[in-house]
Design an enzyme around this catalytic site. Structure first.
Site, PDB file in Angstrom:
ATOM      1  N   CYS A   1     -13.582  -5.558   9.378  1.00 62.54           N
ATOM      2  CA  CYS A   1     -12.374  -5.792  10.174  1.00 62.54           C
ATOM      3  C   CYS A   1     -12.345  -4.984  11.274  1.00 62.54           C
ATOM      4  O   CYS A   1     -12.758  -3.754  11.133  1.00 62.54           O
ATOM      5  CB  CYS A   1     -11.089  -6.061   9.421  1.00 62.54           C
ATOM      6  SG  CYS A   1     -10.815  -4.645   8.233  1.00 62.54           S
TER       7      CYS A   1
ATOM      8  N   CYS B   1     -10.732  -1.441  10.115  1.00 61.44           N
ATOM      9  CA  CYS B   1     -11.658  -0.457   9.506  1.00 61.44           C
ATOM     10  C   CYS B   1     -12.031   0.448  10.511  1.00 61.44           C
ATOM     11  O   CYS B   1     -12.255   1.761  10.104  1.00 61.44           O
ATOM     12  CB  CYS B   1     -12.787  -1.401   9.003  1.00 61.44           C
ATOM     13  SG  CYS B   1     -12.687  -2.802   8.192  1.00 61.44           S
TER      14      CYS B   1
ATOM     15  N   CYS C   1     -46.583  29.605   1.498  1.00 63.26           N
ATOM     16  CA  CYS C   1     -45.526  30.542   2.040  1.00 63.26           C
ATOM     17  C   CYS C   1     -44.125  30.046   2.303  1.00 63.26           C
ATOM     18  O   CYS C   1     -44.068  28.823   2.680  1.00 63.26           O
ATOM     19  CB  CYS C   1     -45.975  31.617   3.282  1.00 63.26           C
ATOM     20  SG  CYS C   1     -46.421  30.428   4.583  1.00 63.26           S
TER      21      CYS C   1
ATOM     22  N   CYS D   1     -43.924  27.975   5.893  1.00 61.51           N
ATOM     23  CA  CYS D   1     -44.388  26.637   5.577  1.00 61.51           C
ATOM     24  C   CYS D   1     -42.934  25.782   5.475  1.00 61.51           C
ATOM     25  O   CYS D   1     -42.743  24.669   6.045  1.00 61.51           O
ATOM     26  CB  CYS D   1     -45.164  26.291   4.577  1.00 61.51           C
ATOM     27  SG  CYS D   1     -46.764  27.261   4.583  1.00 61.51           S
TER      28      CYS D   1
ATOM     29  N   ASP E   1     -13.822 -14.098 -30.299  1.00 60.61           N
ATOM     30  CA  ASP E   1     -12.799 -14.722 -29.223  1.00 60.61           C
ATOM     31  C   ASP E   1     -13.276 -16.057 -29.070  1.00 60.61           C
ATOM     32  O   ASP E   1     -14.325 -16.473 -28.850  1.00 60.61           O
ATOM     33  CB  ASP E   1     -12.891 -13.684 -27.964  1.00 60.61           C
ATOM     34  CG  ASP E   1     -11.895 -14.235 -27.143  1.00 60.61           C
ATOM     35  OD1 ASP E   1     -10.684 -14.310 -27.469  1.00 60.61           O
ATOM     36  OD2 ASP E   1     -12.053 -14.496 -25.853  1.00 60.61           O
TER      37      ASP E   1
ATOM     38  N   ASP F   1     -15.358 -10.974 -24.176  1.00 61.15           N
ATOM     39  CA  ASP F   1     -15.816 -10.330 -22.731  1.00 61.15           C
ATOM     40  C   ASP F   1     -15.633  -9.088 -22.605  1.00 61.15           C
ATOM     41  O   ASP F   1     -14.568  -8.474 -23.504  1.00 61.15           O
ATOM     42  CB  ASP F   1     -15.471 -11.404 -21.777  1.00 61.15           C
ATOM     43  CG  ASP F   1     -13.674 -11.222 -21.384  1.00 61.15           C
ATOM     44  OD1 ASP F   1     -13.437 -10.133 -21.302  1.00 61.15           O
ATOM     45  OD2 ASP F   1     -12.979 -12.023 -21.356  1.00 61.15           O
TER      46      ASP F   1
ATOM     47  N   ASP G   1     -10.981  -8.415 -23.376  1.00 61.23           N
ATOM     48  CA  ASP G   1     -11.297  -7.802 -24.935  1.00 61.23           C
ATOM     49  C   ASP G   1     -11.518  -6.485 -24.916  1.00 61.23           C
ATOM     50  O   ASP G   1     -11.699  -6.139 -26.100  1.00 61.23           O
ATOM     51  CB  ASP G   1     -12.393  -8.827 -25.535  1.00 61.23           C
ATOM     52  CG  ASP G   1     -11.818 -10.406 -25.282  1.00 61.23           C
ATOM     53  OD1 ASP G   1     -10.656 -10.634 -25.555  1.00 61.23           O
ATOM     54  OD2 ASP G   1     -12.777 -11.261 -25.174  1.00 61.23           O
TER      55      ASP G   1
END
Lengths: 889, 125
Positions: A74, A77, A142, A145, A575, A774, A778
């Site tokens: 949006c 944002c 070295c 580098c 469950d 789940d 749970d």
């Protein structure tokens, strides 16, 4: 074939959707793309494929950077991000472009870093398309580098930061995918004269646990090399062992006089043997010495220590007998044991080689999982389709998948449909049909159609990465049974050494003549027969195979602890909603009385439920829609928890609820009560409907039982488990469902928050309880149970509260998980018994415990063979688990 | 009992006692790991027949990075397992394999090879 200039998909020519501009034909996959193109053709014709993302320093000490931002939904944002960045010191200008999803920032160098800016974007709640690349760099000598490479990389557009390590010869580069690609980065380093290779692969984050295939291959190659070397060492020692065995037992082979004990020829042969044994010891058996020495320096001892000590003792004695036979008080003591060296080295080396082979098989499951990770993705960026490494895919990217291709990351289909083979993740053999809004899992294979999907999980958040991580964690965990083994293993090798020394002393002091020879043979035999490896391998190797096997079948076992507890269970609590049943209620019956039609009753009830958010309401609305009824908007809606709902529909007062509601409103129900009871007895949920103060009828909905629930529950009972159902439903409905699926014990009318308490009550009965549910509602009950089995859905695999996650939402998985745990624990016990029994029996026999009774003494050659194959046996036994199959289909 | 028997008994018992002391009771020296400028406690562990150093001391609540370099191909040391921390790494021979840990609770955490033959210990203070 041509490409759609808008979405980038391949289009068959000639397509029915096309636009002709200046004689050039543009073809499209759909009308949608054609229309988009028609609005502004130049946007697609002259599109600039490179994202204008960059990084540069001006001469005034001001730096400019453009960072792609993911998830801008949006206009507001934009402000959030801009404000967050402005809070940082040294920021001169921030402009977030909503359409290009890019943040342009100007800042004073030295006052703020790009990392801080990225953090600010993150703090605002958005992600940047940052990725991390780890490369191996060769040829650095070295410190200069290092600075040279870092400097070059930092000046590259799209690179945020880089860090080069001379010690590990690696470069870690943080970059913005899309702005620069991996080959650009590699080229940049190579231009400076260094070699680049994917040492640790391309990773989402440095130090990530997930190894890529290359690394696995490297380990595989190392293992293969080690195997080949060991086989060469074995052949060398084995070939030399043959003549040595021949001349070591002149009486056995009935050799002529000149080869018998004490002859000058045999003396010469001994000298040859003493020389030949050196390469066998120090080349074929070199690992024993290096391993023993390294361990010795660490004040520890291992298998190598035992073998090295044993063969060295044998060689020293034999060498003295060969070169200085006069040292011994009697001639018969001047015997040689070179054969022990050749044979023991050959056999133990062969055993080690076979073990490597067998162990390679044990870890196949995780290798398969890692191999599932796709390498590239076809992503739509700037309206064109580009192939990028999967690590560069960011959230919300739109990805195209064609038939036969692997789905690169997790996501949701936005266009198209297909059948997807998810067997590798869920264990489900039949491809699953998916359409728009369907969830797809990275690593699975698209079978039939093409589709586009939006990435919802990338990098190490994908289901596959989580699975790999969970499996690795479980494989590295310890089963509680291992603790005893660890205690023993810690003392084992030094204890064997002490036993060998005491054996030597006892034989020397109390043994028959030639006592020194007996003492030496038993000393060497004890050292050689002991097999600490079999003991150490017994549990972890079976755990590795068992956990891997689970993952292959969509069962993620969190730890060795979970595996061990799962086979001790007494009770399993299921469950109802979503576990035994589909969790999606549907309309089953409509009864109409007092002159109303069933359509009236359904129409009024469904219209009332339009205002409710109850899942049962949804079932009624769907039922009405299936009958093509046109619903009206309810007025004056009111829901009374524990009673029902009421509203006015088309000017008529509608009540929809239970008996209590009807009684409260003095509705005459007559024989409807009996019908209601009948529905409840069948496990359905009946609701009375009253229209303008008169009973109109009954609406019944029911949750459909999953097709394999009955079979799974029967199987669970066969495993000796008490199966309990837990639900918030009234006892009549609950009992009816329980009866249909064959459950005897029901805990009904349990409020969601009381589930954990009910599990605890069962535990208080002294039972080991597993809870299946789940992972969200749970979670407390799963955590309370001795074993929590979470039935996962789609890509949610790392469910914190669970000990075992079943990726596929079927109760079959519960049966399989318990059977697999039992099989694995049985395998572990067999291994441990084997290892303890072998060592416990082998060592005393080697020490000569049978000699006083039966005159039996174990040959060190046999001891070597036994030792070599004991650990191979353990690994092979664990590998039998790979063939584990459930007893039912 | 002859003189040689007595010598063998004394030497044997002495040797056994020494084995017990050396492998079980003598203390290995722990290495205290310093925190680097970036706040990471980093150590290099050589893997060859054992872990050198094998006892390392770290501070709690600071990131730890152990760089394992396996200087052998013997399959025994292929894996290093931190079972208490649920971490595992496959050590490619002659390569630096980093293992990153974050430990909040002071205490002793053991690590070992896949077969439980090689042992090491992290002491978190």
């Amino acid at each position: 074939m041509t490409h759609d200039p808008v979405c980038g998909m391949e289009v068959k020519t000639s397509s029915q959707y096309y636009i002709d501009i200046d004689g050039k034909l543009y073809e499209f996959c759909s009308q949608g793309c054609q229309e988009k193109f028609a609005v502004d053709p130049m946007l697609y014709i002259n599109k600039d494929t490179a994202i204008k993302t960059g990084y540069k320093t001006t001469s005034y000490g001001t730096e400019k950077i453009s960072i792609p931002v993911v998830g801008l939904h949006c206009i507001s944002c934009v402000n959030t991000i801009e404000q967050e960045i402005m809070k940082l010191p040294g920021i001169k200008l921030v402009k977030v472009n909503y359409t290009t999803e890019t943040a342009h920032i100007e800042f004073k160098s030295g006052e703020v870093t790009t990392a801080q800016i990225i953090n600010a974007i993150k703090n605002a709640g958005y992600k940047t398309g940052q990725a991390t690349l780890k490369l191996g760099v060769q040829g650095m000598y070295c410190g200069s580098c290092v600075t040279k490479i870092e400097h070059a990389l930092d000046n590259q557009n799209g690179v945020l930061s880089s860090s080069v390590d001379l010690g590990t010869e690696t470069a870690i580069v943080n970059y913005i995918p899309g702005a620069v690609d991996i080959s650009n980065i590699k080229n940049e380093i190579e231009k400076l004269g260094f070699q680049v290779f994917d040492s640790s692969g391309v990773k989402e984050e440095s130090g990530s646990e997930i190894k890529d295939e290359e690394e696995i291959d490297e380990n595989q190659a190392a293992r293969e090399k080690e195997y080949k070397t060991l086989i060469k060492k074995f052949i060398f020692a084995a070939v030399l062992a043959l003549p040595v065995m021949f001349f070591s037992y002149p009486t056995v082979w009935n050799l002529p006089e000149q080869f018998q004990m004490g002859s000058p020829t045999l003396q010469l042969i001994w000298i040859v043997m003493s020389i030949l044994s050196l390469p066998v010891m120090f080349w074929s058996g070199s690992q024993f010495y290096t391993g023993a020495w390294a361990a010795f320096k660490n004040r520890s001892a291992n298998m190598h220590t035992l073998i090295a000590t044993g063969i060295t003792a044998a060689w020293l004695y034999s060498a003295v007998a060969t070169y200085f036979p006069g040292v011994f008080p009697s001639a018969e003591l001047a015997d040689q044991f070179f054969d022990v060296i050749f044979v023991v080295v050959a056999l133990v080396v062969l055993g080690m080689a076979l073990e490597i082979r067998a162990k390679g098989k044990s870890s196949e499951a995780i290798k398969k999982l890692i191999g599932l990770q796709p390498k590239t993705a076809k992503v739509i960026r700037n309206n064109s389709e580009i192939d990028i490494p999967v690590e560069e895919v960011v959230l919300d990217d739109t990805i195209i998948v064609r038939p036969g291709e692997k789905i690169p990351v997790d996501g949701v289909i936005v266009d198209g449909s297909s059948a997807i083979d998810e067997a590798m993740i869920t264990g489900e053999a039949i491809p699953v049909e998916k359409k728009v809004d369907g969830e797809v899992i990275g690593g699975t294979i698209n079978k039939t159609g093409s589709f586009k999907f939006k990435a919802t999980k990338v990098g190490k958040d994908t289901a596959l990465s989580q699975i790999i991580q969970m499996v690795e964690q479980a494989q590295s965990s310890k089963a509680p049974i291992q603790k005893i083994v660890d205690k023993v293993a810690g003392y084992f090798v030094p204890a064997v050494m002490i036993t060998a020394i005491i054996t030597f002393v006892i034989w020397y002091v109390f043994g028959p003549d030639p006592n020194l020879i007996y003492a030496l043979i038993t000393f060497v035999t004890v050292l050689v027969i002991a097999c600490p490896c079999a003991l150490g391998l017994a549990t972890p190797i079976s755990l590795m195979v068992g956990v891997g096997k689970g993952a292959e079948n969509g069962i993620l076992i969190r730890s060795g602890d979970a595996l061990e507890t799962a086979q001790k269970l007494d009770t399993i609590v299921l469950d109802k909603t979503g576990t035994i049943t589909e969790g999606k209620p549907s309309l089953t019956d409509v009864v109409a009385v007092n002159g109303f039609s069933t359509d009236d009753v359904l129409l009024f009830s469904a219209s009332v439920e339009k205002a409710s958010e109850h899942p049962l309401g949804e079932a009624i609305i769907n039922g009405a829609k299936e009958k093509s009824l046109t619903l009206s908007d309810p007025k004056d809606f009111n829901a009374t928890p524990g009673f029902g709902v009421e509203a006015t529909v088309d000017g008529r007062k509608i009540l929809l609820g239970n008996l209590k509601m009807m009684q409260k409103n003095s509705i005459e129900l007559a024989n409807l009560q009996e019908r209601s009871r009948q529905f409840a007895d069948k496990g359905k949920t009946p609701m009375y409907v009253a229209i303008d103060g008169v009973a109109g009828g009954i609406i019944a909905v029911a949750d459909v039982i999953k097709k394999d629930s009955v079979e799974a529950i029967t199987e669970l009972k066969k495993l000796g488990l008490e199966v309990v159902m837990i639900t918030g439903d009234n006892s009549r409905t609950a009992n009816a469902i329980a009866k249909q699926v064959g459950i005897d014990r029901v805990l009904s009318e349990v409020l969601p928050e009381d589930k954990a308490f009910n599990v605890q009550k069962l535990q208080n009965e002294g039972k080991k309880v597993a809870m299946v549910g789940d992972g969200i509602n749970d979670a407390p009950a799963l955590a309370q149970a001795d074993i929590g089995l979470a039935i996962g859905t789609g890509t949610d695999v790392a469910i914190e509260a669970s000990d075992i996650t079943l990726i596929k939402g079927s109760l079959k998985g519960v049966v399989l998980a318990i059977q697999l745990s039992k099989a694995t624990m049985k395998n572990i016990k067999q291994n441990l018994f084997g290892a303890f029994f072998y060592n416990g029996l082998g060592i005393p026999v080697a020490a000569g415990i049978l000699f006083p009774f039966f005159g039996l003494l174990l040959s060190p050659l046999l001891a070597g063979a036994a030792m070599a194959f004991s650990s191979v046996t353990v690994v092979s036994n664990a590998n039998r688990l790979r063939n584990f199959k459930t007893s039912w289909k | 009992m002859t003189a040689d028997q007595i010598i063998v008994i004394i030497a044997g018992l002495g040797l056994a006692a020494w084995v017990a002391w050396y492998f079980w009771f003598s203390e290995t020296k722990a290495v205290k790991v310093q925190t680097s400028g970036s706040g990471i406690q980093e150590a290099v562990i050589k893997v060859k027949g054992g872990y050198t150093p094998d006892v390392l001391v770290f501070e709690a609540r600071k990131p730890i990075k152990l760089n394992f370099i396996r200087e052998e191909t013997a399959a025994c040391s292929e894996e290093v397992i931190f079972s208490g921390l649920g971490k595992k790494a496959t050590l490619t021979p002659y390569k630096t394999i980093p293992v990153e840990l974050n430990i909040d609770e002071p205490g002793e955490y053991n690590f070992q090879c896949g077969m439980g033959m090689l042992h090491g210990k992290l002491i978190i203070e």
